[in-house]
Design an enzyme around this catalytic site. Structure first.
Site, PDB file in Angstrom:
ATOM      1  N   LYS A   1      42.251  28.812  40.956  1.00 51.24           N
ATOM      2  CA  LYS A   1      43.486  29.440  40.940  1.00 51.24           C
ATOM      3  C   LYS A   1      43.083  29.703  42.387  1.00 51.24           C
ATOM      4  O   LYS A   1      41.762  30.122  43.145  1.00 51.24           O
ATOM      5  CB  LYS A   1      44.426  30.447  40.476  1.00 51.24           C
ATOM      6  CG  LYS A   1      45.524  30.840  41.812  1.00 51.24           C
ATOM      7  CD  LYS A   1      46.083  32.007  40.974  1.00 51.24           C
ATOM      8  CE  LYS A   1      47.010  32.133  42.354  1.00 51.24           C
ATOM      9  NZ  LYS A   1      48.272  33.550  41.718  1.00 51.24           N
TER      10      LYS A   1
ATOM     11  N   LYS B   1      42.585  34.141  48.121  1.00 49.30           N
ATOM     12  CA  LYS B   1      41.375  34.722  49.045  1.00 49.30           C
ATOM     13  C   LYS B   1      40.595  35.360  48.083  1.00 49.30           C
ATOM     14  O   LYS B   1      39.299  35.491  48.572  1.00 49.30           O
ATOM     15  CB  LYS B   1      42.148  35.885  50.128  1.00 49.30           C
ATOM     16  CG  LYS B   1      41.584  36.193  51.067  1.00 49.30           C
ATOM     17  CD  LYS B   1      42.131  37.425  51.798  1.00 49.30           C
ATOM     18  CE  LYS B   1      41.925  37.717  53.029  1.00 49.30           C
ATOM     19  NZ  LYS B   1      41.931  39.015  53.479  1.00 49.30           N
TER      20      LYS B   1
ATOM     21  N   LYS C   1      40.513  49.556  34.571  1.00 49.83           N
ATOM     22  CA  LYS C   1      40.270  48.863  35.073  1.00 49.83           C
ATOM     23  C   LYS C   1      38.899  50.420  35.380  1.00 49.83           C
ATOM     24  O   LYS C   1      37.876  50.371  35.490  1.00 49.83           O
ATOM     25  CB  LYS C   1      40.205  48.354  36.604  1.00 49.83           C
ATOM     26  CG  LYS C   1      38.616  47.802  37.045  1.00 49.83           C
ATOM     27  CD  LYS C   1      39.145  47.424  38.656  1.00 49.83           C
ATOM     28  CE  LYS C   1      37.999  46.450  39.793  1.00 49.83           C
ATOM     29  NZ  LYS C   1      37.822  47.322  40.904  1.00 49.83           N
TER      30      LYS C   1
END
Ligand code: TRP
Length: 331
Positions: free
Chosen positions: A200, A203, A116
Site C-alpha cells: 500500500k 509515507k 507494540k
C-alpha cells in the site's frame, strides 16, 4: 444539490502523493462539483505526531494547494483549516464528559501502540501522548460540530466515524436529541493503491510517488517501481502489476483496455509500460502541477481561500456549540 451534509478532514502529515490523490483528493474534488462539502485540513490531528510548526504549516498548505489546483469547486466546498475554528477544541473538551474511557481503549491506533509496547516488554503506554489517546474525541467534535450526515473516509478511519456516532448517541441519551448520527462512507479504492514496492502506498513505508513532483523526479520514481522478472516477450498479468494498477486511475477506458491487452499479449517490457504510465500521469497532472506550484509561491492566495472557508464554517460551529452548552450547562 443533495441536502445531506458531507464532511471530511485531511491530515497534513506529508507531501501529497499519488495514493492521496487517488484515495482522497480526487474523489473530494469530484464530489465538490455536485454537493456542498465541509473539507478541512486536520492540522490539530497532526499535532500528536508532528511537533514542528513549520512542518505542519507547510504540509497544510500543500494539501490545500493540491485540492485547489485540482479544481476544487469553491462555491460548494467549504475549505478551511481545522485549527482556525476554536469551537472545535471546546466541543472536544465537553465531549470527554460523555465518552467512556473504555471506548478510547478500543481505538485501533491506541491498541496498536499498546500491543507494540507489550510485545517489547515496555510500559503499555510508553510513547503514547494524550493527543493520540483522545484523537477519536477530537474527530467526533469535528464531525458533530458541523452536523455532518455523511463522512467519506478511507477504511482505516471507519472506526473513528463509528466512535463519533457512538459519542453522539451517548450525548443524546443523556441530554436529549442534539446530534445527528453520522454515517461513514468508505472509498473502496483507497486501501489498495500500491506504492513503489507493491505494498500500500504510504509515507510510513517510504514507497510513495509524490503527486506534483517535477517531471524528472516523477519519471525517476516511476522507473523505480518494482516488477517481477518477466522478460519483454513474456505475457504479464496486469492485475498483479503496480504499473497497471496506477495507470487505471489516470487513463480512459479505451486506453486501459489497450494497455491490458499489451500486458497479456507479451512483447512489451516493463520499461515501456513504465514510460506509458509516466507519460499518462504527466499529461493528466501537468496543468494542476503548474497551478499547485503557483499557489505555493503565493501563499496569501491560499490564506484568503482558507480564511473565507473558516468564516463560513465558524457560523455553523458557533451555533452548534451554543446549543450543546445550553444543554449541558443550562440557559
Ligand atoms: N483522522 C483522519 C485521518 O487521519 C483525518 C480527520 C480528522 C477526519 N478529522 C476528521 C476525517 C473528521 C473525517 C472527519 O485521515
Amino acid at each position: 444539490m443533495s441536502e445531506k451534509i458531507v464532511l471530511t478532514g485531511i491530515k497534513p502529515t506529508g507531501t501529497p502523493h499519488l495514493g492521496n490523490y487517488i484515495g482522497a483528493l480526487k474523489p473530494l474534488v469530484d464530489m465538490s462539483q455536485k454537493s456542498r462539502t465541509f473539507m478541512f485540513i486536520a492540522d490539530l490531528h497532526a499535532l500528536n505526531t508532528i511537533h514542528d510548526p513549520k512542518v505542519i504549516q507547510q504540509y497544510s498548505y500543500e494539501m490545500a494547494a493540491a485540492l485547489v489546483a485540482m479544481g476544487l469547486n469553491l462555491d460548494n466546498a467549504i475549505l478551511f483549516r481545522q485549527s482556525d475554528i476554536v469551537e472545535v477544541y471546546e466541543l472536544a473538551t465537553l465531549l470527554t464528559n460523555v465518552t467512556p474511557k473504555g471506548l478510547m481503549n478500543r481505538a485501533h491506533s491506541y491498541k496498536a501502540a499498546v500491543e507494540k509496547n507489550t510485545a517489547a516488554g515496555d510500559d503499555v503506554d510508553a510513547g503514547v501522548n494524550m493527543g493520540l489517546y483522545i484523537y477519536p474525541i477530537l474527530m467526533a467534535a469535528d464531525i458533530l460540530l458541523y452536523n455532518s450526515d455523511i463522512v467519506p473516509v478511507g477504511a482505516d478511519q471507519k472506526q473513528h466515524v463509528e466512535f463519533a456516532r457512538d459519542i453522539a448517541g451517548y450525548f443524546n441519551n443523556i441530554y436529549g436529541e442534539t446530534f445527528k448520527l453520522p454515517e461513514p462512507v468508505i472509498s473502496e479504492s483507497a486501501g489498495t493503491i500500491p506504492g513503489l514496492d507493491g505494498r500500500k502506498m504510504s509515507k510510513s513505508y517510504d514507497n510513495t510517488i509524490p503527486l506534483f513532483a517535477p517531471e524528472s523526479e516523477l519519471k525517476k520514481k516511476i522507473m523505480r517501481i518494482i516488477t517481477d522478472s518477466k522478460t519483454p516477450e513474456e505475457s504479464k498479468d496486469p492485475d498483479e502489476s503496480t504499473i497497471f494498477q496506477l495507470y487505471k486511475h489516470f487513463a480512459d477506458e479505451n486506453e486501459i483496455a489497450k494497455l491490458r491487452e499489451m500486458f497479456v499479449a507479451g512483447g512489451m517490457g516493463y520499461g515501456t509500460a513504465k514510460t506509458i504510465l509516466y507519460e499518462k500521469i504527466n499529461s493528466v497532472l501537468g496543468d494542476a502541477r503548474n497551478e499547485y506550484n503557483r499557489l505555493l509561491a503565493n501563499k496569501s492566495e491560499l490564506d484568503a481561500i482558507l480564511e473565507n472557508g473558516a468564516n463560513k464554517a465558524r457560523v455553523v460551529a458557533a451555533e452548534t456549540l451554543k446549543r450543546v452548552k445550553r444543554k449541558m450547562l443550562g440557559e
